[in-house]
Structure formats: structure tokens, C-alpha cells
Design a protein around this motif. Structure first.
Motif, mmCIF file in Angstrom:
data_model
loop_
_atom_site.group_PDB
_atom_site.id
_atom_site.type_symbol
_atom_site.label_atom_id
_atom_site.label_comp_id
_atom_site.label_asym_id
_atom_site.label_seq_id
_atom_site.Cartn_x
_atom_site.Cartn_y
_atom_site.Cartn_z
ATOM 1 N N ASP A 1 -2.202 -0.444 -7.624
ATOM 2 C CA ASP A 1 -1.849 -0.628 -6.373
ATOM 3 C C ASP A 1 -1.327 0.522 -5.533
ATOM 4 O O ASP A 1 -0.910 0.720 -4.425
ATOM 5 C CB ASP A 1 -1.171 -1.593 -5.854
ATOM 6 C CG ASP A 1 0.259 -1.653 -6.495
ATOM 7 O OD1 ASP A 1 0.262 -0.727 -7.281
ATOM 8 O OD2 ASP A 1 1.109 -2.494 -6.366
ATOM 9 N N MET A 2 -1.626 1.706 -6.384
ATOM 10 C CA MET A 2 -0.846 2.898 -5.626
ATOM 11 C C MET A 2 -1.520 4.166 -6.156
ATOM 12 O O MET A 2 -2.146 4.288 -7.181
ATOM 13 C CB MET A 2 0.742 2.810 -6.105
ATOM 14 C CG MET A 2 0.786 2.890 -7.444
ATOM 15 S SD MET A 2 2.693 2.846 -7.819
ATOM 16 C CE MET A 2 2.467 2.645 -9.655
ATOM 17 N N TRP B 1 -0.635 8.345 -6.561
ATOM 18 C CA TRP B 1 0.409 9.481 -6.526
ATOM 19 C C TRP B 1 -0.463 10.899 -6.028
ATOM 20 O O TRP B 1 -1.348 10.980 -6.634
ATOM 21 C CB TRP B 1 0.992 9.655 -7.827
ATOM 22 C CG TRP B 1 1.821 8.351 -8.047
ATOM 23 C CD1 TRP B 1 1.290 7.309 -8.840
ATOM 24 C CD2 TRP B 1 3.227 8.177 -7.973
ATOM 25 N NE1 TRP B 1 2.218 6.344 -8.857
ATOM 26 C CE2 TRP B 1 3.606 6.918 -8.553
ATOM 27 C CE3 TRP B 1 4.350 8.903 -7.508
ATOM 28 C CZ2 TRP B 1 4.766 6.400 -8.711
ATOM 29 C CZ3 TRP B 1 5.513 8.377 -7.517
ATOM 30 C CH2 TRP B 1 5.829 7.142 -7.959
ATOM 31 N N LEU C 1 3.599 8.908 -2.873
ATOM 32 C CA LEU C 1 3.061 7.505 -3.122
ATOM 33 C C LEU C 1 2.384 6.900 -1.984
ATOM 34 O O LEU C 1 3.003 6.479 -0.932
ATOM 35 C CB LEU C 1 4.359 6.748 -3.641
ATOM 36 C CG LEU C 1 4.082 5.195 -4.152
ATOM 37 C CD1 LEU C 1 3.049 5.233 -5.161
ATOM 38 C CD2 LEU C 1 5.044 4.422 -4.706
ATOM 39 N N TRP C 2 1.206 6.410 -2.262
ATOM 40 C CA TRP C 2 0.273 6.019 -1.014
ATOM 41 C C TRP C 2 -0.144 4.658 -1.478
ATOM 42 O O TRP C 2 -0.377 4.079 -2.700
ATOM 43 C CB TRP C 2 -0.849 6.852 -0.779
ATOM 44 C CG TRP C 2 -0.606 8.325 -0.643
ATOM 45 C CD1 TRP C 2 -0.389 9.099 -1.505
ATOM 46 C CD2 TRP C 2 -0.579 8.766 0.620
ATOM 47 N NE1 TRP C 2 -0.070 10.413 -0.958
ATOM 48 C CE2 TRP C 2 0.057 10.219 0.537
ATOM 49 C CE3 TRP C 2 -0.305 8.367 1.977
ATOM 50 C CZ2 TRP C 2 0.245 11.252 1.385
ATOM 51 C CZ3 TRP C 2 -0.021 9.220 3.007
ATOM 52 C CH2 TRP C 2 0.118 10.616 2.803
ATOM 53 N N ASP C 3 -0.383 3.681 -0.538
ATOM 54 C CA ASP C 3 -1.217 2.368 -0.828
ATOM 55 C C ASP C 3 -2.690 2.585 -0.996
ATOM 56 O O ASP C 3 -3.317 3.420 -0.445
ATOM 57 C CB ASP C 3 -0.730 1.509 0.394
ATOM 58 C CG ASP C 3 -1.232 0.107 0.110
ATOM 59 O OD1 ASP C 3 -2.373 -0.225 -0.127
ATOM 60 O OD2 ASP C 3 -0.321 -0.774 0.113
ATOM 61 N N CYS C 4 -2.958 2.216 -2.110
ATOM 62 C CA CYS C 4 -4.414 2.012 -2.425
ATOM 63 C C CYS C 4 -5.367 1.342 -1.561
ATOM 64 O O CYS C 4 -6.661 1.920 -1.209
ATOM 65 C CB CYS C 4 -4.815 1.311 -3.821
ATOM 66 S SG CYS C 4 -4.204 2.663 -5.087
ATOM 67 N N ARG D 1 3.774 5.234 1.096
ATOM 68 C CA ARG D 1 5.223 4.276 0.698
ATOM 69 C C ARG D 1 6.269 5.111 0.515
ATOM 70 O O ARG D 1 7.310 4.526 0.865
ATOM 71 C CB ARG D 1 4.391 3.615 -0.460
ATOM 72 C CG ARG D 1 3.591 2.555 -0.469
ATOM 73 C CD ARG D 1 3.419 1.802 -1.798
ATOM 74 N NE ARG D 1 2.495 0.652 -1.781
ATOM 75 C CZ ARG D 1 2.365 0.184 -2.982
ATOM 76 N NH1 ARG D 1 2.975 0.178 -4.133
ATOM 77 N NH2 ARG D 1 1.297 -1.080 -2.739
ATOM 78 N N ASN E 1 7.153 2.071 -11.050
ATOM 79 C CA ASN E 1 7.202 0.743 -10.300
ATOM 80 C C ASN E 1 8.326 1.026 -9.362
ATOM 81 O O ASN E 1 8.327 0.788 -8.158
ATOM 82 C CB ASN E 1 7.264 -0.450 -11.049
ATOM 83 C CG ASN E 1 6.005 -0.774 -11.823
ATOM 84 O OD1 ASN E 1 4.894 -0.551 -11.440
ATOM 85 N ND2 ASN E 1 6.280 -1.202 -13.027
ATOM 86 N N CYS F 1 10.252 4.011 -8.970
ATOM 87 C CA CYS F 1 10.467 5.700 -8.741
ATOM 88 C C CYS F 1 11.571 6.101 -9.364
ATOM 89 O O CYS F 1 12.075 7.124 -8.748
ATOM 90 C CB CYS F 1 10.301 5.531 -7.286
ATOM 91 S SG CYS F 1 8.579 5.130 -6.652
#
Length: 238
Positions: free
Chosen positions: A62-63, A65, A76-79, A85, A153, A155
Motif C-alpha cells: 500500500d505504499m 518509496w 513515502l507515498w500512498d499507492c 504520507r 511499517n 518508519c
């Protein structure tokens, strides 16, 4: 043949997650839908015109990098929608581990401060690998030769060490199996090799100009983190 035009920049990385392929080109992240053979959506990971391109990408369930060229920062980005994020500074992560005296494996210096790069910009990210495990671990290689491991999860930085003398160029995981056992290791590729403090069996300077592959135990970051937690819990009773 199907030709997909992205932008004027070269493609720097490709990662697949199920039916989606995540591509970095220039300062943008493109999401390619394999079922439709088309770009589903895209987002700009950096608005700074002085930055040239994104250097690394990794994708989890769900992410996403990413890292920016000549930058010490992880993004970190939302898929699903490409929303940001979190941003993590690798230089700050090393400082946190040093100040807390946790998560540091032996480094070839007598003092902790000497293992610290003089300039935060020297901590630019050159390699990245997401190890799917429980919990998942993000292995990050820096231009200084540092290797950082994060809990993907939370970080939280779990470990830092310095064994390559120059930038880590690539990180992969390999699995060896036999009838007796299977072993999971992480492979890092870079220039030169630093021996552990006190180890005189190998002269470091003889390897400074050679490419070197290092094998790391995949369980090492978690074991190190557990030992650090146990030690911190025992401190009040000493």
C-alpha cells in the motif's frame, strides 16, 4: 508493439505490484495498468526545479518509496492516489541511532562521532530495497557507504553500519536452499570494504579500488533491534 510516452526524462526505475507497474522518470511517478496497457495516473514527487530526477523506487502493498537525486530524504507515498504520507531524512536517522546508542553495528572508527558524515548532503540515497517479511524491512544504501535498515511499517530506523568505502549502488535479496536448510541474505554492491574494528586479517586499503559484494543476514536488523529493546528495558534496574 505498444509505445508509452512518459516525459522527456529517462526512466530511472521500474517496480511491479500485482497488475500495476510503478515507473520513475524525471521527477514524476507513473502508474501503468497492465490490464489496460495504459497509464492509470501519475504524480510529481518533487517541485524543486533544481532537482534533476528521482533516483530510486520501491513498492509495497500500500505504499511507494522514492528518493530524489543528491538528496538524503526518503519519501513515502500512498499507492492508491499518490498522496505523500511521510518524509524521512537519512542523516537524521543516523544521528538518532548514534545519540541513542542503539542499532549501530561495529564501524571502522574508534569514536561514534567519526562515523558521522560531515555534510548531510553526503547522505544522498543511492540504492533501496524493500524486503517483504514480518515486519517488512526497507534497506537503504547511501553515497557515504552507510547501510540503513528501517521498519517499513513504522518508519523507525533499526540499524546503521558502514562497511563500503563509497556509494552502495545496488541492494538485492537472494535465497539459497538445500535439503538441510534455506538461507535468506541481502546482497549489497559497492566500492571497497571496511574491516571490523580490531580485525587485522585483511588490509582494507587493498580493496578500496575494487567493486565488492557483501552478504548480510536478513534477520540481523530485527535481532539487533530486539537486543536494543531488551537492554533499554533493563537500564532502570541497574
Amino acid at each position: 508493439d505498444t509505445v508509452i510516452t512518459l516525459n522527456h526524462g529517462p526512466v530511472r526505475g521500474i517496480k511491479r505490484l500485482h497488475a500495476m507497474v510503478y515507473i520513475i522518470s524525471g521527477l514524476e511517478v507513473f502508474v501503468f495498468d497492465l490490464s489496460k496497457l495504459a497509464i492509470s495516473f501519475k504524480w510529481t514527487a518533487c517541485d524543486d526545479p533544481t532537482r534533476r530526477f528521482l533516483s530510486c523506487i520501491e513498492v509495497g502493498e500500500d505504499m511507494v518509496w522514492t528518493s530524489i537525486h543528491k538528496s538524503p530524504k526518503l519519501q513515502l507515498w500512498d499507492c492508491e492516489d499518490g498522496s505523500l504520507r511521510r518524509t524521512i531524512n537519512t542523516f537524521d536517522s543516523i544521528q538518532t541511532l548514534i545519540s541513542g546508542d542503539v542499532g549501530l553495528l561495529p564501524i571502522p572508527h574508534s569514536s561514534k562521532s567519526s562515523s558521522m558524515p560531515l555534510d548531510p548532503l553526503m547522505c544522498r540515497i543511492t540504492a533501496m530495497y524493500l524486503q517483504i517479511s514480518a515486519p517488512s524491512l526497507l534497506w537503504v544504501g547511501l553515497a557515504t557507504g552507510h547501510l540503513l535498515v528501517y521498519d517499513a511499517n513504522t518508519c523507525i530506523p533499526l540499524m546503521a553500519t558502514l562497511r563500503h568505502v563509497n556509494a552502495i549502488r545496488h541492494i538485492r535479496t537472494i535465497r539459497t536452499s538445500s535439503h538441510e536448510r534455506s538461507v535468506n541474505v541481502v546482497l549489497t554492491c559497492g566500492l571497497g570494504f571496511r574491516t571490523r574494528p580490531g580485525n587485522q586479517s585483511l588490509k582494507t586499503n587493498t580493496l578500496d579500488s575494487y567493486g565488492v559484494l557483501l552478504l548480510w543476514d536478513c534477520t540481523m536488523p530485527r535481532v539487533k533491534h530486539y537486543f536494543d529493546e531488551m537492554r533499554s528495558q533493563q537500564l532502570p534496574y541497574r
